[in-house]
Scaffold this motif. Structure first.
Motif, PDB file in Angstrom:
ATOM      1  N   ASN A 128       2.290   8.689  -5.307  1.00  0.00           N
ATOM      2  CA  ASN A 128       2.902  10.005  -5.100  1.00  0.00           C
ATOM      3  C   ASN A 128       3.816  10.341  -6.267  1.00  0.00           C
ATOM      4  OD1 ASN A 128       1.592  10.336  -2.719  1.00  0.00           O
ATOM      5  ND2 ASN A 128       3.330   9.763  -1.411  1.00  0.00           N
ATOM      6  N   GLN A 131       1.301   3.816  -2.491  1.00  0.00           N
ATOM      7  CA  GLN A 131       1.145   5.227  -2.160  1.00  0.00           C
ATOM      8  C   GLN A 131       2.308   6.031  -2.735  1.00  0.00           C
ATOM      9  OE1 GLN A 131      -1.756   5.772  -0.442  1.00  0.00           O
ATOM     10  NE2 GLN A 131      -1.447   7.901  -1.081  1.00  0.00           N
ATOM     11  N   HIS A 175       0.835  -1.195   0.000  1.00  0.00           N
ATOM     12  CA  HIS A 175       0.000   0.000   0.000  1.00  0.00           C
ATOM     13  C   HIS A 175       0.877   1.256   0.000  1.00  0.00           C
ATOM     14  CE1 HIS A 175      -3.500   2.458   0.695  1.00  0.00           C
ATOM     15  NE2 HIS A 175      -2.871   3.051   1.722  1.00  0.00           N
ATOM     16  N   GLU A 176       1.908   1.111   0.917  1.00  0.00           N
ATOM     17  CA  GLU A 176       2.839   2.232   1.040  1.00  0.00           C
ATOM     18  C   GLU A 176       3.529   2.466  -0.299  1.00  0.00           C
ATOM     19  OE1 GLU A 176       6.377   2.928   4.079  1.00  0.00           O
ATOM     20  OE2 GLU A 176       4.510   2.240   5.018  1.00  0.00           O
TER      21      GLU A 176
END
Lengths: 493, 133
Positions: A202, A198, A194-195
């Protein structure tokens, strides 16, 4: 007896039996029956004892079997949580020996994760207080450091004399827990993913932003380009409009110039015509005046009256000269035909000098004709004489104290260049620009009644009508003047 | 005084001037104001020097001269044209034998007197030759 038995299981079993009042059922059922039997048969002597002994042995055997082969780990602890005994399953669970555990505190070997110790202790306290504890989950470490998840249940046993013991039953739930761990791992992975996602998002966003910025810049650049293109187009249009304006103005100007030129030509014709007409019209009224004034003068006996008459005659004569010259010039300006013939310049000059000899002598002017007698030009005899006459008259006029007048001629190509040099007052460059203009007079001769101001203009017309040129040169005031004019040489063959 | 000079000019002042100058030199002068009057006088028998202005209304100097020639009235006469123009502008062939000179206006009195005197002497000679012949 029981002290004799070294086996803790036996000892434990014995104690369990003696502590069975606490109502622990299951394991103790058989034991109670045995005890009842024991009590019931105690009256019989040795046989009874033996029978009891056997029964006890069997019971011990049974409990030992249970203790040793139980699928759950069993830890027997005293009130201070010091391990009294463990079953083999515990050895298995932790990968250690019973000897390493017995006599140690439950957390002493470091099997239990330190952060769980307070919770376990409080659970133990609770159990000691209430008699039993909740089923708790404990994460521990094996001897080799690998994790083991345990489900523990506690039970407090009060022994004879009030001593309390703890029995901890441990069930290995590592397998069950692995799912959780796996889930946790997956969760962590998911979290990481997820990070990462993310981060990716980003990064994408950043990329997007950059692209957006670039697009914006591009759009701006495009906008600028479009704007500058528009500006260029605008400028171009302006230029075209200006060009068109200029063209129109030019056309307009050309039309104006043509119109003006024709107007000027018309005005010039009118001027010529007017001057000519005026001159002619003046001749008739001048006739009786010119004719009768000398008679009037001659009849005056009073010297003053005679003088006045003389003055009037001078002015009338000047007026007549002006009229005649004007008519002459007008004729030259008009399309007149010259009577061209081969003429000796020397002879023409000679004639002019002879006719004027008294005038030259009176003016104290010496004359010299240096022209080669062989130079022949193609010219109108009377006109050429007039040019020479005018130049001579002009020269004398500007040698007020007398001087020298020299005629000469050279040939240059198909032309003769005739020069008339005087030693007079000279001509300034300013005057030089005007001397051939009609009616122009040098200041010194402004009021000279012997000059019409047309002599040089007439010379110029005559010379130019012959295809020649006329000009003057002077080194300045007081240094004399030389007039030059060219005439076509007579072709001898 | 024998009248030997006729001045034909429509300008009275010029006629008067010519008369004054020539009379002062002893000539009898007949002034007339037009070509028609000139012909009249010739028909009456005038003989002498005729000073003929070129530019006159109705009949100009040239027309008058031609007419006089046509009528045979110029026998024994001398005609001098008076003109304000630079050059005589007529076809002179027809009148060449009769017209002897052009006197340009304005003229100096001396010049007029001497010119007229010359013509008179010619006429005199002619007449004498005729009489002799």
């Amino acid at each position: 007896m029981s002290e004799r038995r070294e086996s803790p299981v036996t000892q434990g079993a014995t104690e369990v039996r003696s502590e069975s009042v606490l109502g622990h059922e299951g394991y103790t059922g058989e034991l109670e029956k045995a005890l009842e039997l024991d009590t019931a048969s105690s009256i019989d002597g040795r046989a009874e004892f033996e029978r009891r002994e056997r029964a006890l042995k069997e019971s011990e055997e049974k409990f030992r079997m249970i203790f040793e082969h139980a699928n759950d780990g069993i830890i027997y602890l005293d009130e201070s949580c010091t391990i009294i005994d463990v079953n083999p399953r515990v050895e298995e669970m932790f990968g250690t020996k019973r000897e390493d555990l017995v006599g140690k505190g439950f957390s002493e070997k470091g099997f239990v994760l330190p952060h769980l110790v307070p919770r376990i202790l409080s659970e133990l306290d609770r159990a000691l207080g209430s008699g039993f504890g909740d089923l708790i989950e404990i994460e521990a470490r094996r001897m080799d450091g690998s994790p083991i998840f345990l489900e523990a249940s506690l039970r407090v046993i009060v022994r004879e004399g009030g001593d309390r013991r703890l029995i901890a039953l441990l069930r290995d739930v590592t397998g069950r827990n692995r799912v959780g761990v796996e889930m946790q791992r997956k969760s962590a992975e998911l979290l990481a993913a997820h990070e990462e996602q993310q981060n990716l998002m980003n990064a994408l966003e950043e990329q997007n932003r950059i692209i957006c910025d670039s697009q914006l810049e591009l759009a701006e650049a495009l906008d600028r380009a479009v704007r500058s293109e528009e500006e260029v187009r605008d400028k171009n249009e302006q230029l075209l409009a200006m060009q068109e304006n200029l063209r129109e103005m030019n056309q307009h100007l050309e039309e104006r110039v043509m119109q003006r030129t024709s107007e000027i030509a018309s005005l010039l014709r009118q001027k010529e015509s007017f001057i000519n007409q005026l001159a002619h019209d003046l001749r008739s009224p001048l006739t009786p005046v010119v004719a009768l004034l000398p008679m009037l003068r001659d009849r005056q006996s009073d010297p003053k009256s005679k003088e006045i008459a003389e003055m009037v005659i001078r002015n009338i004569d000047y007026m007549e000269d002006l009229v005649s010259s004007t008519i002459k010039l007008a004729k030259l300006n008009a399309d007149v035909k010259f009577d061209l013939s081969p003429i000796s310049i020397w002879a023409t000059v000679d004639g002019v000098l002879k006719r004027g000899q008294y005038r030259f002598a009176e003016s104290n002017v010496s004359v010299e004709n240096r022209i080669d007698r062989g130079v022949m030009v193609s010219a109108d005899r009377l006109r050429l004489a007039e040019v020479i006459e005018n130049l001579a008259t002009n020269a004398v006029k500007f040698m007020p104290g007398g001087g020298a007048l020299v005629f000469d001629a050279q040939t240059s190509g198909e032309f003769a260049v005739i020069s008339v040099r005087d030693t007079g007052i000279g001509i300034t460059s300013e005057q030089m620009a005007h001397i051939f203009e009609e009616f122009w007079k040098a200041d010194k001769s402004r009021h000279d009644l012997g000059s019409s101001g047309l002599g040089l203009a007439i010379c110029q017309r005559i010379v130019e009508k012959h295809g020649g040129k006329i000009w003057a040169e002077s080194e300045g005031t007081g240094k004399g003047t030389t007039f030059f004019f060219t005439l076509p040489l007579h072709a001898t063959r | 005084m024998e009248t030997k000079i006729m001045i034909v000019d429509d300008e009275p002042d010029i006629r008067a001037a010519v008369c004054t100058i020539l009379e002062a030199s002893g000539y009898g002068v007949l002034p007339v104001e037009s070509g028609a009057r000139c012909i009249e006088e010739l028909e009456k028998g005038f003989r002498g020097v005729i000073l003929m202005d070129v530019m006159m209304p109705e009949m100009d100097g040239w027309a008058t001269t031609k007419k006089a020639i046509g009528k045979g009235l110029l026998e024994g006469n001398v005609v001098a044209m008076l003109t304000a123009k630079e050059d005589p502008d007529a076809d002179l062939e027809e009148v060449a034998e009769t017209v002897v000179n052009y006197i340009r206006k304005p003229f100096k009195p001396d010049m007029l007197v001497s010119t007229v005197g010359r013509y008179c002497r010619w006429l005199e000679r002619d007449r004498n030759a005729h009489l002799a012949g």
